[in-house]
Write an enzyme that holds these catalytic residues in place. Sequence first.
Site, PDB file in Angstrom:
ATOM      1  N   ASP A 185       0.821  -1.219   0.000  1.00  0.00           N
ATOM      2  CA  ASP A 185       0.000   0.000   0.000  1.00  0.00           C
ATOM      3  C   ASP A 185       0.856   1.271   0.000  1.00  0.00           C
ATOM      4  O   ASP A 185       2.084   1.210  -0.109  1.00  0.00           O
ATOM      5  CB  ASP A 185      -0.942  -0.066   1.219  1.00  0.00           C
ATOM      6  CG  ASP A 185      -2.288   0.562   0.967  1.00  0.00           C
ATOM      7  OD1 ASP A 185      -2.387   1.426   0.078  1.00  0.00           O
ATOM      8  OD2 ASP A 185      -3.249   0.205   1.675  1.00  0.00           O
ATOM      9  N   ASP A 238     -10.014   3.442  -3.354  1.00  0.00           N
ATOM     10  CA  ASP A 238     -10.726   2.207  -2.998  1.00  0.00           C
ATOM     11  C   ASP A 238     -12.140   2.166  -3.565  1.00  0.00           C
ATOM     12  O   ASP A 238     -12.893   3.134  -3.490  1.00  0.00           O
ATOM     13  CB  ASP A 238     -10.859   2.084  -1.473  1.00  0.00           C
ATOM     14  CG  ASP A 238      -9.514   1.990  -0.807  1.00  0.00           C
ATOM     15  OD1 ASP A 238      -8.494   2.164  -1.478  1.00  0.00           O
ATOM     16  OD2 ASP A 238      -9.509   1.743   0.406  1.00  0.00           O
TER      17      ASP A 238
HETATM   18  C1  GAL Z   1      -6.153   1.281   1.402  1.00  0.00           C
HETATM   19  C2  GAL Z   1      -6.189   0.289   0.275  1.00  0.00           C
HETATM   20  C3  GAL Z   1      -7.300  -0.692   0.565  1.00  0.00           C
HETATM   21  C4  GAL Z   1      -7.024  -1.392   1.878  1.00  0.00           C
HETATM   22  C5  GAL Z   1      -6.832  -0.373   2.993  1.00  0.00           C
HETATM   23  C6  GAL Z   1      -6.363  -1.021   4.285  1.00  0.00           C
HETATM   24  O1  GAL Z   1      -5.155   2.205   1.185  1.00  0.00           O
HETATM   25  O2  GAL Z   1      -6.382   0.949  -0.939  1.00  0.00           O
HETATM   26  O3  GAL Z   1      -7.437  -1.609  -0.501  1.00  0.00           O
HETATM   27  O4  GAL Z   1      -5.884  -2.184   1.731  1.00  0.00           O
HETATM   28  O5  GAL Z   1      -5.886   0.611   2.627  1.00  0.00           O
HETATM   29  O6  GAL Z   1      -6.158  -0.091   5.308  1.00  0.00           O
END
Ligand code: GAL
Length: 415
Positions: free
Chosen positions: A147, A207
């Site tokens: 991430d 997301d």
């Molecule tokens: C976001 C990511 C998500 C999930 C989330 C977890 O940045 O895009 O898919 O992994 O963090 O905190």
Amino acid sequence: MIYNFLFLVATIPVALAHDNGLGLTPQMGWNSWNKYGCNISANDIISAATSIKEKGLLDLGYEYIVMDDCWALKTRDPVTKQIVPDPSKFPNGIKNLSDSIHDMGFKWGMYSSAGKYTCAGYPGSLDYEEIDATTFASWGVDYLKYDNCYNQGRSGTPSESFKRYEVMSKALNSTGRPIFYSLCQWGEDGPWNWASTIANSWRISGDIYDNFNRYDDRCPCESFQCIGLQGFDCSVMNIIRKALPLSQKARDRDGWNDLDSLEVGNGGMTYDEYVTHFTVWAILKSPLMLGNDVSAMSDQDLSIVSNRDLITINQDRGTQPAYSKWTKNYGDSIIILLSGELSNGDWVVALVNGASQQLTYNISMTDVFIDNRIYAEKRWVARDLWTNETSSVNNFIISNVKPHGTQVWRFSKSS
Ligand code: GAL
């Protein structure tokens, strides 16, 4: 270990993730985030894998079980500097869980961030790449989702982001274990232009959330060109719009545009909306990662993610994603014509109806084959991949698409 080493020496001339032998087709599996968020435990992961297997989804190719954020304690081990799994969630540790997942026939995936913290505030891997890659490999990890949160300002340009993500790519490769490397940079520094030499796939947007087309201020970008704040709570139509120009950037041995995990089965969309969601993800060759509670899934939702014809197209070796041939305004939204050639010379053709009005449209073969005009003259047989009905095509195909629905065909040459 010796075997892995020999395997790598034989197959990897340069130690880059995209040459780790993985990602020849988009990854398929299940990811914990969309449904469970931070509420995860060893039991939840095992029961997800059990249901996926029981429902026949492992046999269809959904092979990676990926545990997302929130698996760790908030601080690293003061002596070894390793990230420590939360013992209340994983009383027998991660290796034990990974062994169970492998024993069931799956591959095992985990999550970290190229930042000081993960997005939920757990330790990230920035500047700890070697320790963490070695730890992941020792736990039998086959897949890392990586991430972008808390990246300490080491982003904002493609080269800054490339450098930051490259460190983990090298660390993973030097473990000697082939580990699928799935970047989650949200598209903020255009990873489709720089990630292919270090990764197997890259997220292209903020997301997803379980909604077809609702605008949300937390997902302010309407286009892939919006660099810097991709946000979250992005609808299916928002992500589709961003993905359309990017088909040219994805292919086997380079990597895949990741449109994010699937929402099918989470309850926020109608059958026709989930059909659009799954169809477009499949033909744009996005990873197909389930994101729901598979044990509680309706038969109808199960039938969507089990569509063998679309999975076959998604996993077709050696072909690029389908391309948008046009987008037109229609009703309260847009309609999109997509088409792409398959490895045996067949074509996939789809008409997406983003609008809340029924659509009847005569699709012209000159549009479908706008870049391949010789094919426009040919006779085709079209099989609808949701109803299985076939029809002959001659210059036009008439399409009837429900509100928010998609019609998709496989075109084969007529004998
Ligand atoms: C976001 C990511 C998500 C999930 C989330 C977890 O940045 O895009 O898919 O992994 O963090 O905190």
